[in-house]
Design an enzyme around this catalytic site. Sequence first.
Site, PDB file in Angstrom:
ATOM      1  N   TYR A   1     -11.084   2.676  10.426  1.00  0.00           N
ATOM      2  CA  TYR A   1     -12.289   2.796   9.581  1.00  0.00           C
ATOM      3  C   TYR A   1     -12.551   1.581   8.711  1.00  0.00           C
ATOM      4  O   TYR A   1     -13.526   1.546   7.991  1.00  0.00           O
ATOM      5  CB  TYR A   1     -12.206   4.051   8.701  1.00  0.00           C
ATOM      6  N   LYS A   2     -11.655   0.595   8.741  1.00  0.00           N
ATOM      7  CA  LYS A   2     -11.853  -0.600   7.906  1.00  0.00           C
ATOM      8  C   LYS A   2     -12.672  -1.622   8.704  1.00  0.00           C
ATOM      9  O   LYS A   2     -13.821  -1.378   9.009  1.00  0.00           O
ATOM     10  CB  LYS A   2     -10.498  -1.124   7.430  1.00  0.00           C
TER      11      LYS A   2
ATOM     12  N   ARG B   1     -11.947  -6.190  -6.105  1.00  0.00           N
ATOM     13  CA  ARG B   1     -11.637  -6.683  -4.766  1.00  0.00           C
ATOM     14  C   ARG B   1     -12.947  -6.851  -4.003  1.00  0.00           C
ATOM     15  O   ARG B   1     -13.732  -5.909  -3.888  1.00  0.00           O
ATOM     16  CB  ARG B   1     -10.731  -5.657  -4.092  1.00  0.00           C
TER      17      ARG B   1
ATOM     18  N   PHE C   1       0.871  -1.178   0.000  1.00  0.00           N
ATOM     19  CA  PHE C   1       0.000   0.000   0.000  1.00  0.00           C
ATOM     20  C   PHE C   1       0.910   1.230   0.000  1.00  0.00           C
ATOM     21  O   PHE C   1       1.779   1.352   0.871  1.00  0.00           O
ATOM     22  CB  PHE C   1      -0.886  -0.025   1.242  1.00  0.00           C
TER      23      PHE C   1
ATOM     24  N   ASP D   1       2.028  -3.495   9.625  1.00  0.00           N
ATOM     25  CA  ASP D   1       0.855  -2.725   9.244  1.00  0.00           C
ATOM     26  C   ASP D   1      -0.331  -3.692   9.238  1.00  0.00           C
ATOM     27  O   ASP D   1      -0.402  -4.601   8.402  1.00  0.00           O
ATOM     28  CB  ASP D   1       1.065  -2.093   7.866  1.00  0.00           C
TER      29      ASP D   1
HETATM   30  C1  LIG Z   1      -5.775   1.477   4.356  1.00  0.00           C
HETATM   31  C2  LIG Z   1      -4.313   1.400   4.554  1.00  0.00           C
HETATM   32  C3  LIG Z   1      -3.601   2.507   5.030  1.00  0.00           C
HETATM   33  C4  LIG Z   1      -4.315   3.812   5.243  1.00  0.00           C
HETATM   34  O1  LIG Z   1      -3.548   4.816   5.757  1.00  0.00           O
HETATM   35  P1  LIG Z   1      -4.274   6.178   6.214  1.00  0.00           P
HETATM   36  O2  LIG Z   1      -3.213   6.996   6.742  1.00  0.00           O
HETATM   37  O3  LIG Z   1      -5.342   5.795   7.184  1.00  0.00           O
HETATM   38  O4  LIG Z   1      -4.927   6.769   4.995  1.00  0.00           O
HETATM   39  C5  LIG Z   1      -2.245   2.360   5.270  1.00  0.00           C
HETATM   40  N1  LIG Z   1      -1.612   1.181   5.031  1.00  0.00           N
HETATM   41  C6  LIG Z   1      -2.282   0.100   4.537  1.00  0.00           C
HETATM   42  C7  LIG Z   1      -1.564  -1.171   4.312  1.00  0.00           C
HETATM   43  C8  LIG Z   1      -3.643   0.192   4.285  1.00  0.00           C
HETATM   44  O5  LIG Z   1      -4.298  -0.857   3.794  1.00  0.00           O
END
Ligand SMILES: *Cc1c(COP(=O)(O)O)cnc(C)c1O
Length: 411
Positions: free
Chosen positions: A222-223, A370, A126, A197
């Site tokens: 938020y996920k 997805r 990501f 992460d």
């Molecule tokens: C969703 C996600 C993020 C999101 O980061 P934000 O700072 O909350 O926007 C970061 N790393 C991974 C692997 C994600 O899936």
Amino acid sequence: MSELDARARIMDECDPLAGLRERFRIRDDLIYLDGNSLGCMPNATPARMQETLEAEWGEGLITSWLDADWAAAPQRIGDKIARLIGAHPGEVIAADSTSVNIFKALTAALSLRPDRSVILTETTNFPTDSYMMQGIEQFSGGRINARAVAPDAVLDAVDENTAAVLLTHVHYKSSSARDLAETTRRIQQSGAMVIWDLSHSTGALEIDLSGANADFAVGCGYKFLNGGPGAPAFIYVARRNQTAQPVLSGWFGHSKPFAFEEAYDPAPGVDRFLCGTPYVLGLAALEVGVDLMLEADMAQVRAKSLALGELLIAAMEPLCTKYGFALASPSDPAARGSHVGYAHENAYAMVQALREVDVIADFRTPEMIRFGLTPLTLRHCDIVEAVNRLDEVCAARSWDKPAYRTVASVT
Ligand SMILES: *Cc1c(COP(=O)(O)O)cnc(C)c1O
């Protein structure tokens, strides 16, 4: 009724988590397969927000920092999240965004390995994870080197100059899940620190950070935690690493924030990983989501997530033959997180067409659909029905419209 419909119906009848779905607002007919991007809203959230606004802010004003316990929310919610990820009380704090927490974890790890200069991650991760590393490299003026290597080359790339390795537990696109304990052990053998992460695994997989001896971790609110759009994230810092010197040395991480001293003196414990004033409104919504997640047994959550995945893969099989979808996630359930991806050259247009028939999935560039599998809010029959609707979209080629060819700015 098809064989799969019948199977799904039986699975729904035996589902120990079935009762949780009605605790969320989910519009009738909508099949929401994107709860790994933005979780559904718990029914209890609006009332909690209303109370925070009307009674706590409106009436209580500044007295609510203590009277409504606003000040302790990051620690209180952090301790609740700790129970979901196998951490001890006092090792997790809810604050800021995942990206900012990645920065805190990386710089803390660097401060604990002052004689090492490399921070390492995997390509295809990501992007924010890698972007944060690139920013640190730039700012360091040459002292720190941010490296990214192919996912299967990470372990071999760790050496005596590696300060920290940042890895995602479940890959945001492919859904492949790393063995958290074994990967941690291998990386630590070289003296490097591990930052996990957990964005795509908190609230979906069983996680035992203490058992794995993890150093740091971050994750999203938020996920799968259903904390609402832009909910605060969290950071986990193993107790032994809480001596790290914070680089984001804000006043809320000070040992005595309200003494207004001139010099920064970091708070003991995980509190030093706070930076500025806690996001009270966001934390209120997040806590509702976390409390609801704590009602579920994580082993049952993981088992249901895998069952939903197996059902989806079985239902998609004929579509793979007919329309050329290709499974882009591990077929081995043990190696998979809580979403399943399919590659198709018309994936973007198909995701748009699915919205017209009340199925929300998401598109990940360049050609992946997805399907997020959220065990608290999905029924097994939803999976079969979603695939039926996709089958109809493909049969009618209703995705083949000019309007679906331009990719929107947010996907
Ligand atoms: C969703 C996600 C993020 C999101 O980061 P934000 O700072 O909350 O926007 C970061 N790393 C991974 C692997 C994600 O899936």
